[in-house]
Design a protein around this motif. Structure first.
Motif, PDB file in Angstrom:
ATOM      1  N   GLN A   1      30.031 -23.940  39.825  1.00 11.74           N
ATOM      2  CA  GLN A   1      30.564 -22.253  38.711  1.00 11.74           C
ATOM      3  C   GLN A   1      29.473 -21.962  37.454  1.00 11.74           C
ATOM      4  OE1 GLN A   1      34.075 -21.312  38.266  1.00 11.74           O
ATOM      5  NE2 GLN A   1      34.940 -21.360  40.763  1.00 11.74           N
ATOM      6  N   MET A   2      29.594 -23.197  37.170  1.00 16.32           N
ATOM      7  CA  MET A   2      28.808 -22.797  35.313  1.00 16.32           C
ATOM      8  C   MET A   2      27.157 -22.603  35.689  1.00 16.32           C
ATOM      9  SD  MET A   2      30.983 -24.055  32.553  1.00 16.32           S
ATOM     10  CE  MET A   2      31.431 -26.154  33.689  1.00 16.32           C
TER      11      MET A   2
ATOM     12  N   GLN B   1      25.775 -21.033  37.882  1.00 15.71           N
ATOM     13  CA  GLN B   1      25.858 -20.257  38.592  1.00 15.71           C
ATOM     14  C   GLN B   1      26.317 -18.970  37.934  1.00 15.71           C
ATOM     15  OE1 GLN B   1      29.206 -18.987  41.348  1.00 15.71           O
ATOM     16  NE2 GLN B   1      27.441 -17.433  42.821  1.00 15.71           N
ATOM     17  N   GLU B   2      26.755 -18.750  36.560  1.00 10.59           N
ATOM     18  CA  GLU B   2      27.191 -18.463  35.906  1.00 10.59           C
ATOM     19  C   GLU B   2      25.734 -17.926  34.985  1.00 10.59           C
ATOM     20  OE1 GLU B   2      30.942 -18.724  34.618  1.00 10.59           O
ATOM     21  OE2 GLU B   2      32.146 -18.949  36.446  1.00 10.59           O
TER      22      GLU B   2
ATOM     23  N   ARG C   1      23.046 -16.291  36.334  1.00 13.74           N
ATOM     24  CA  ARG C   1      22.922 -14.787  36.535  1.00 13.74           C
ATOM     25  C   ARG C   1      22.614 -14.129  35.739  1.00 13.74           C
ATOM     26  NH1 ARG C   1      24.400 -11.706  41.393  1.00 13.74           N
ATOM     27  NH2 ARG C   1      25.535 -10.158  40.365  1.00 13.74           N
TER      28      ARG C   1
END
Lengths: 504, 221
Positions: free
Chosen positions: B191-192, B194-195, B198
Motif C-alpha cells: 500500500q505504502m 503504491q501511495e 501515485r
C-alpha cells in the motif's frame, strides 16, 4: 474571500504601460502566463468529439476583428464516451441525490464514499493502518479536512484506483494564500456546464443552442487573466446543431487591442449567458448603462457575494435572472441562489454540514462553518471539507438551504491614481513572489500595510515591492513566520475604504 | 472440499473454515507451547502428509477419508514441489495442533468440532484451510524457528478452526493478528509503495503541459 477561478495562474498577457508589464516578461513574476505560454494541444485534441466544421467555428470566433488578445487556448477534452456518460447522468449522479439527508442522517452515498475512501484514498488508508478510523466510521466521527491539508499533501487525497491519464490542472488561491493545484477530470468540468444549464433553465430562462450568439461568456476584470475561445461539446442540443461557443474574456482595458474593441466585440457576440463574479458584473452593468447593448438570458455569479441590489440591477437592465453559484474549486458547485432566498444545495453528490468552531454540528437555523462532503470529481472526493464560509442551514421544499452565506465579500484597493484594483490582482503577484500567507490592509487614508509569511528568503521584500508597483503607494511591511491563524479562514484582504463606492 | 487457490492476500484475519461464529479456544500459550515441543522429524520431507492426516482422522473419531478426499490431499500435499512441501508442512503442523488433547479439551474447541460435523471433519477443514491462509510465506521449519512465526501460525490456526484465543474478543484477535501477520505487513508495504508511486505520478501528470493547458471553465469559484 476566494478569488475567481484559477486566479493564481489566471494571468498574463497584454500588459499596458501603467501596469508593470514586465511581470509577464520571461523573467517576470508572472512569466508562466505569457500569451499562449500554457497552450500546447491541437484543436482536435481539445475537442475530440467535434467535427471539422465546428472546429472551424472556433477558429473563426478567435479571429473576430474586435476580439481581445487571446492569452490562452483550451478546450473541454470531451470524447464520445464522455458525452454519453454526461448525457446519461453518470457523472451528475442524477436521481440519487434528491434525498438530501440531514446532518445526523447523511444520504446513502456518503457511507459508500466513507467506505471507499478507506480502501483507496491514502489519507484514509493511513487512518485504517493507524486504527483511527475505518470503512464503517460515521461521517460525523471523521476529522475535518482543511485546505492546508490539500496544500501539504494533495496526493494523500487522490484515490489510488483512478487512472491519472486525464488529469487537468485547476488552481485556486485560497485562504492561506498558498496556491492549491486541484486535479480535475474533464467530465467534472463539463458537468459544471450541465449544472449551469439546469440552474438557468430552472430560473426561468431559455438557453438553447444559438449559432449566431456566443453561448456563454465567462467574464473577469483583472490585470491579467487567461482568456480564450472554446466550444461547449456537452451543451444540450438537437443532433446536427452546430456546437455552441463560449469565451473567457477580461474587461480590463489592457486586454484589448484598440479602444472600443471591448464594446464592439461584446455587442457583436451578444452572449446568451454571462458567468462572472461580483466586480466584473458591476463593471458590465456600468458598460450597459453607458449604452452597451447586450441581451443575456441569465447571469451566473460565482466566487464572490452579490447583493439584492445587484440582482435587481440585472433584472432591470436585461430582464434576466441572476443565479448566484456557491462553490470552491476544490469542491465544485455546492449551492445556488436563484433569488434572494438563500443558496439551495445543488442536486449532485454534495452533502453539507454546518459546524461550530469545535467541529460540532449546530442546529438548523444557527450559524456555523459550512463543511462539505462531495463525491463528484473522481480525482478529489472530499469528506468534511472546511470551506471557511459561514451560513445557517434550513430545510424546506427546495431541499437543503444555506441561509445568510457569508465570507466571500469582494475587496478592492484604491491605487495612487484613483482607480480601484481588485484583490485578485494582488493574489497573483503575492503568490508569484512566493508568500505562504499574507494579510493586505488598506486604511481609510489609503495607506497600505502588508503582513507577509514568506516562503523563500527575500519573498517578503519582493512581495512588498510588487504591491508598491501595483498600487503606486508605499507599503509598510511586517514579516511573520506563521499565519495569524492555523486553520479556519483568515482574512487575506481588508480595507477601511468604503466598498460600496464604485470610484475610490 | 475447496480448490487449491491460495487465499487473496488481504492481510485480514483468515476466515473461519467452520460454520457459525467463533468460540473461545485455549489461551494462545497452549498452542505456542505445543508448537515449541513439535518433534523435528514431523517436518521431514519423507513424511507422507496425506497418510499422517488420514491416520489422525481415524484416531480422533473414526473418520475414514473417502477416495476423493485422499486424492485431493495427495494433489495438494505432494512433496515434489517447494509449494507442495510448504503446504504439506502446514497441514502436518495443523494436525499436530489438533492432536493436542489440551486444545481439544476446551469446551469452545469441542463446540467448533461439533459445528464442523465432528473432530475428524474439523481436522480436515483446518488441514485444508490453514495452508491456503499462510501460502507462500515460509518454508515449513521456519514456522517453528522464532516466536513471531509461531504466534502467526497459532493465531491463523485458531482463526480457521473457528476459535479465538482465550481472553480475546474478535476485535482484539483481529488487531493482534494484524500485528503478527506477514501477509498484513506485506499488504501495508505494498500500500505504502503504491501511495508513493501515485504521489510521484500525480505530480508528474500535473506538471505535464497537457494538464497545464487545463480546460475551459464555465463557472467562477
Amino acid at each position: 474571500m476566494r478569488a475567481t477561478d484559477g486566479d493564481a495562474r489566471d494571468a498574463a498577457g497584454a500588459g499596458s504601460a501603467d501596469r508593470a508589464p514586465d511581470l509577464t516578461a520571461p523573467d517576470g513574476l508572472l512569466a508562466e502566463y505569457a500569451p499562449m505560454g500554457a497552450a500546447t494541444l491541437a484543436d482536435a485534441e481539445r475537442w475530440p468529439s467535434l467535427r471539422a466544421s465546428d472546429l472551424a467555428r472556433v477558429a473563426q470566433a478567435r479571429a473576430h476583428p474586435a476580439a481581445p488578445v487571446w492569452v490562452h487556448e483550451t478546450g473541454d477534452r470531451l470524447d464520445e464516451a464522455d458525452l454519453r456518460a454526461l448525457g446519461g447522468g453518470e457523472s451528475a449522479t442524477a436521481g440519487q441525490t434528491r434525498r438530501t439527508g440531514t446532518q445526523d442522517d447523511p444520504p446513502a452515498w456518503v457511507a459508500d464514499l466513507v467506505a471507499r475512501a478507506h480502501a483507496v484514498v491514502p489519507r484514509y488508508r493511513r487512518a485504517v493502518r493507524a486504527g483511527t478510523s475505518g470503512p464503517s466510521t460515521p461521517l460525523a466521527d471523521l476529522p475535518r479536512v482543511t485546505r492546508a491539508d490539500l496544500v501539504a499533501d494533495l496526493a494523500a487525497h487522490v484515490p489510488v484506483d483512478v487512472p491519472l491519464d486525464r488529469v487537468l490542472e485547476g488552481t485556486s488561491s485560497g485562504s492561506t494564500g498558498a496556491a492549491l493545484r486541484v486535479p480535475l477530470h474533464p467530465r467534472t468540468v463539463a458537468s459544471d456546464l450541465l449544472l449551469l444549464h439546469g440552474l438557468v433553465t430552472a430560473a426561468g430562462a431559455r438557453w438553447g443552442a444559438d449559432a449566431d450568439r456566443l453561448g456563454l461568456l465567462n467574464l473577469v476584470d483583472q490585470r491579467t487573466a487567461f482568456t480564450y475561445v472554446s466550444a461547449m461539446s456537452a451543451f444540450p442540443r438537437p443532433a446536427g446543431t452546430p456546437v455552441p461557443l463560449m469565451a473567457r474574456a477580461n474587461l480590463d482595458p489592457s486586454a484589448w487591442r484598440a479602444p472600443g474593441d471591448r464594446e464592439r466585440w461584446l455587442a457583436d457576440v451578444d452572449p446568451q449567458v454571462v458567468s462572472t463574479s461580483a466586480l466584473p458584473l458591476l463593471h458590465l452593468l456600468e458598460l450597459a448603462a453607458a449604452g452597451l447593448d447586450l441581451h443575456p438570458v441569465a447571469v451566473v455569479n460565482g466566487a464572490t457575494h452579490v447583493t439584492p441590489a445587484v440582482r435587481a440591477a440585472v433584472r432591470a437592465t436585461w430582464d434576466a435572472p441572476l443565479v448566484d453559484l456557491y462553490g470552491l474549486r476544490e469542491t465544485g458547485p455546492v449551492a445556488a441562489a436563484p433569488d434572494d432566498g438563500g443558496h439551495v444545495v445543488v442536486d449532485r453528490r454534495v452533502h453539507v454540514e454546518v459546524l461550530d468552531a469545535d467541529g460540532v454540528p449546530v442546529p438548523d437555523g444557527v450559524r456555523g462553518e459550512v463543511v462539505v462532503t462531495v463525491d463528484e470529481n473522481p480525482y478529489l472526493p472530499l469528506l468534511r471539507y472546511r470551506t471557511g464560509d459561514h451560513a445557517a442551514l434550513r430545510r424546506d421544499a427546495r431541499g437543503t438551504v444555506l441561509v445568510g452565506l457569508e465570507g466571500r465579500a469582494p475587496v478592492r484597493f484604491a491605487d495612487a491614481g484613483g482607480r480601484w484594483r481588485p484583490s485578485v490582482d494582488a493574489t497573483q503577484v503575492l503568490q508569484a513572489a512566493g508568500l505562504l500567507a499574507w494579510h493586505l490592509h488598506q486604511a481609510a487614508d489609503g495607506t497600505v500595510r502588508l503582513v507577509a509569511v514568506p516562503g523563500p528568503a527575500g519573498a517578503a521584500d519582493e512581495a512588498a515591492r510588487a504591491v508598491r508597483d501595483w498600487l503606486g503607494r508605499p507599503v509598510e511591511l511586517e514579516v511573520r513566520d506563521r499565519p495569524e491563524r492555523a486553520d479556519g479562514k483568515p482574512h487575506r484582504f481588508t480595507t477601511d475604504l468604503d466598498a460600496a463606492t464604485r470610484r475610490p | 472440499m475447496s480448490d487449491v487457490t491460495p487465499d487473496e492476500p488481504t492481510g485480514r484475519l483468515p476466515s473461519s473454515a467452520v460454520p457459525g461464529g467463533r468460540t473461545d479456544g485455549p489461551p494462545l500459550a497452549v498452542l505456542l507451547h505445543r508448537l515449541t515441543s513439535c518433534p523435528a522429524d514431523l517436518l521431514d520431507p519423507h513424511v507422507h502428509a496425506t497418510a499422517a492426516v488420514a491416520d489422525l482422522a481415524v484416531a480422533l473419531d473414526g473418520t475414514v477419508l473417502d477416495p476423493a478426499w485422499l486424492r485431493h490431499l495427495d494433489e495438494r500435499l505432494a512433496a515434489g514441489t517447494p509449494e507442495g512441501r510448504d503446504t504439506a508442512a502446514l497441514a502436518l503442523l495443523a494436525s499436530w495442533l489438533v492432536a493436542d488433547p489440551a486444545l481439544r479439551g476446551v469446551p469452545g474447541a469441542q463446540d467448533a468440532a461439533a459445528r464442523a460435523g465432528g473432530t475428524g471433519g474439523w481436522l480436515l477443514r483446518v488441514v485444508d484451510a490453514l495452508p491456503r491462509a499462510l501460502a507462500g510465506l515460509r518454508t515449513g521449519p521456519a514456522w517453528l524457528a522464532q516466536d513471531g512465526p509461531r504466534e502467526e501460525l497459532a493465531r491463523a490456526f485458531l482463526a480457521v478452526a473457528g476459535l479465538r484465543p482465550a481472553g480475546e474478543d474478535d476485535d482484539l484477535a483481529a488487531d493482534a493478528w494484524a500485528a503478527v501477520s506477514t501477509a498484513h505487513q506485506r499488504v501495508l508495504t505494498a500500500q505504502m509503495a503504491q501511495e508513493q508511486e501515485r504521489a510521484r505520478e500525480l505530480a508528474a501528470r500535473l506538471a505535464e503541459q497537457r494538464a497545464k493547458e487545463a480546460a475551459a471553465q464555465y463557472a467562477s469559484y
